[in-house]
Design a protein around this motif. Sequence first.
Motif, PDB file in Angstrom:
ATOM      1  N   GLU A   1       0.820  -1.204   0.000  1.00 47.46           N
ATOM      2  CA  GLU A   1       0.000   0.000   0.000  1.00 47.46           C
ATOM      3  C   GLU A   1       0.858   1.259   0.000  1.00 47.46           C
ATOM      4  N   THR A   2       2.046   1.171   0.579  1.00 49.69           N
ATOM      5  CA  THR A   2       2.958   2.311   0.531  1.00 49.69           C
ATOM      6  C   THR A   2       3.519   2.505  -0.863  1.00 49.69           C
ATOM      7  N   VAL A   3       3.928   1.415  -1.516  1.00 51.36           N
ATOM      8  CA  VAL A   3       4.493   1.498  -2.861  1.00 51.36           C
ATOM      9  C   VAL A   3       3.477   2.034  -3.857  1.00 51.36           C
ATOM     10  N   PHE A   4       2.228   1.573  -3.741  1.00 52.47           N
ATOM     11  CA  PHE A   4       1.204   1.950  -4.716  1.00 52.47           C
ATOM     12  C   PHE A   4       0.292   3.072  -4.220  1.00 52.47           C
ATOM     13  N   ALA A   5       0.667   3.714  -3.116  1.00 49.99           N
ATOM     14  CA  ALA A   5      -0.073   4.862  -2.585  1.00 49.99           C
ATOM     15  C   ALA A   5      -1.564   4.549  -2.430  1.00 49.99           C
ATOM     16  N   ARG A   6      -1.866   3.411  -1.816  1.00 45.71           N
ATOM     17  CA  ARG A   6      -3.239   3.005  -1.573  1.00 45.71           C
ATOM     18  C   ARG A   6      -3.609   3.302  -0.122  1.00 45.71           C
ATOM     19  N   ALA A   7      -4.813   3.797   0.082  1.00 46.18           N
ATOM     20  CA  ALA A   7      -5.304   4.002   1.441  1.00 46.18           C
ATOM     21  C   ALA A   7      -5.678   2.650   2.042  1.00 46.18           C
ATOM     22  N   GLY A   8      -5.368   2.458   3.309  1.00 46.95           N
ATOM     23  CA  GLY A   8      -5.692   1.192   3.949  1.00 46.95           C
ATOM     24  C   GLY A   8      -4.948   1.026   5.255  1.00 46.95           C
ATOM     25  N   ILE A   9      -5.006  -0.193   5.790  1.00 49.91           N
ATOM     26  CA  ILE A   9      -4.354  -0.482   7.063  1.00 49.91           C
ATOM     27  C   ILE A   9      -2.849  -0.272   6.958  1.00 49.91           C
ATOM     28  N   GLY A  10      -2.273  -0.589   5.813  1.00 49.41           N
ATOM     29  CA  GLY A  10      -0.833  -0.459   5.642  1.00 49.41           C
ATOM     30  C   GLY A  10      -0.356   0.964   5.817  1.00 49.41           C
ATOM     31  N   ARG A  11      -1.012   1.894   5.172  1.00 46.17           N
ATOM     32  CA  ARG A  11      -0.616   3.291   5.295  1.00 46.17           C
ATOM     33  C   ARG A  11      -0.867   3.814   6.704  1.00 46.17           C
ATOM     34  N   GLU A  12      -1.971   3.390   7.323  1.00 48.02           N
ATOM     35  CA  GLU A  12      -2.229   3.799   8.702  1.00 48.02           C
ATOM     36  C   GLU A  12      -1.127   3.286   9.627  1.00 48.02           C
ATOM     37  N   THR A  13      -0.683   2.041   9.398  1.00 44.95           N
ATOM     38  CA  THR A  13       0.365   1.465  10.236  1.00 44.95           C
ATOM     39  C   THR A  13       1.686   2.193  10.040  1.00 44.95           C
ATOM     40  N   ALA A  14       2.040   2.468   8.781  1.00 48.53           N
ATOM     41  CA  ALA A  14       3.294   3.173   8.505  1.00 48.53           C
ATOM     42  C   ALA A  14       3.300   4.547   9.163  1.00 48.53           C
ATOM     43  N   ALA A  15       2.190   5.262   9.066  1.00 48.14           N
ATOM     44  CA  ALA A  15       2.114   6.585   9.688  1.00 48.14           C
ATOM     45  C   ALA A  15       2.175   6.483  11.210  1.00 48.14           C
ATOM     46  N   ALA A  16       1.535   5.455  11.782  1.00 52.17           N
ATOM     47  CA  ALA A  16       1.518   5.297  13.229  1.00 52.17           C
ATOM     48  C   ALA A  16       2.899   4.943  13.770  1.00 52.17           C
ATOM     49  N   VAL A  17       3.625   4.083  13.061  1.00 53.77           N
ATOM     50  CA  VAL A  17       4.972   3.714  13.506  1.00 53.77           C
ATOM     51  C   VAL A  17       5.900   4.925  13.458  1.00 53.77           C
ATOM     52  N   THR A  18       5.738   5.777  12.453  1.00 53.12           N
ATOM     53  CA  THR A  18       6.597   6.948  12.307  1.00 53.12           C
ATOM     54  C   THR A  18       6.508   7.867  13.520  1.00 53.12           C
ATOM     55  N   VAL A  19       5.309   8.042  14.044  1.00 53.15           N
ATOM     56  CA  VAL A  19       5.118   8.946  15.190  1.00 53.15           C
ATOM     57  C   VAL A  19       4.923   8.175  16.497  1.00 53.15           C
ATOM     58  N   GLN A  20       5.210   6.886  16.479  1.00 54.32           N
ATOM     59  CA  GLN A  20       5.056   6.031  17.656  1.00 54.32           C
ATOM     60  C   GLN A  20       3.650   6.145  18.239  1.00 54.32           C
ATOM     61  N   ASP A  21       2.658   6.041  17.365  1.00 53.26           N
ATOM     62  CA  ASP A  21       1.260   6.064  17.790  1.00 53.26           C
ATOM     63  C   ASP A  21       0.915   4.664  18.300  1.00 53.26           C
ATOM     64  N   ILE A  22       1.213   4.409  19.568  1.00 50.42           N
ATOM     65  CA  ILE A  22       1.144   3.068  20.130  1.00 50.42           C
ATOM     66  C   ILE A  22      -0.250   2.444  20.043  1.00 50.42           C
ATOM     67  N   PRO A  23      -1.333   3.153  20.396  1.00 51.23           N
ATOM     68  CA  PRO A  23      -2.653   2.517  20.315  1.00 51.23           C
ATOM     69  C   PRO A  23      -3.011   2.039  18.908  1.00 51.23           C
ATOM     70  N   VAL A  24      -2.654   2.814  17.876  1.00 49.25           N
ATOM     71  CA  VAL A  24      -2.976   2.412  16.510  1.00 49.25           C
ATOM     72  C   VAL A  24      -2.182   1.176  16.112  1.00 49.25           C
ATOM     73  N   VAL A  25      -0.889   1.165  16.417  1.00 47.51           N
ATOM     74  CA  VAL A  25      -0.063   0.011  16.057  1.00 47.51           C
ATOM     75  C   VAL A  25      -0.552  -1.237  16.782  1.00 47.51           C
TER      76      VAL A  25
END
Length: 319
Positions: free
Chosen positions: A255-279
């Motif tokens: 989803e990151t490679v193909f710029a698709r909205a979904g769980i993958g992009r939410e996870t990548a964004a959450a890990v970047t800012v250490q959004d623990i509840p989302v991860v």
Amino acid sequence: MRNYLLRRLFQAVFVLWAAYTVSFGVLYLLPGDPATIMAAGGGDASTVTREQTDALRHQYGLDQPLAQQYGTRLLHALHGDLGRSVQSGTPVTRLIAQALPTTLQLAAAALLVAVVLGGALALLASWTRSGPLRRLLLSLPAAGVSAPTFWVGLVLVQLLSFRWRVFPAFGDEGFDSLVLPSVTLALPGAALIAQVLARSLRTALAEPYIQTALAKGAGRARVLFGHALRNASIPALTLVGVMTGNVLAGAVVVETVFARAGIGRETAAAVTVQDIPVVQGVVVLGAVAFVLTTLAVDLIHPLLDPRITTTTDRTAVAA
């Protein structure tokens, strides 16, 4: 059967608890302070004051002892409350519910492609009488397993989007935008299915009951599809169940490679800012998917081979 289901239920609960606990511990071992990252908003952390970080830390309970944080979050999770995103303040369950349909669509398409490609390759390798062709077909899965997912995705985009313009490179609108991501995500799984199924078919075709069927005049198609495939598909079916969790994990990259909205992009964004509840919510989602699919596979096994039920019953009686 009742004892079997109770045992499987206990195992499922244990897997969910272990996934939640391990993800909690790993996320808190990451360097950096989630409150500081959140206060900076992705910018320069040096501009954040101590008062700002202390306020955010108190707001989200990050100033509590680690054991207390774990117990509080686990108790809320048992009641269906996975907390709120420290980045947006949105409930985690709502974020997952909004992103999940797109990811499920991609995962279902990828599993379908993996089963079709892997099964076709194994059946063709078992069907052909040509030794060189069989060796060539059986060598393809090794290449599929070793190729990194992100590299496959970039190659497909370069060839089928930029050079020949057959499919769109990015986005998640329409069937065309689903083709390249699903194929990219499916190739490693298809390679594994082909390897396992081809090996199982080779073993099944050497069994005495296959020789008996051939001696009675059964054709190659009937022997392969009517006798060998049914028994040989059990290991491959188990692998498909295990692959479900891998597909959800691979969706982060795809989803990151193909710029698709979904769980993958939410996870990548959450890990970047250490959004623990989302991860943690995504980890629990993956664990739930793994538990449900493995349970479904276990229940389907006796339909393919009734001897499994008999063996299970005898083991339970002996115990």
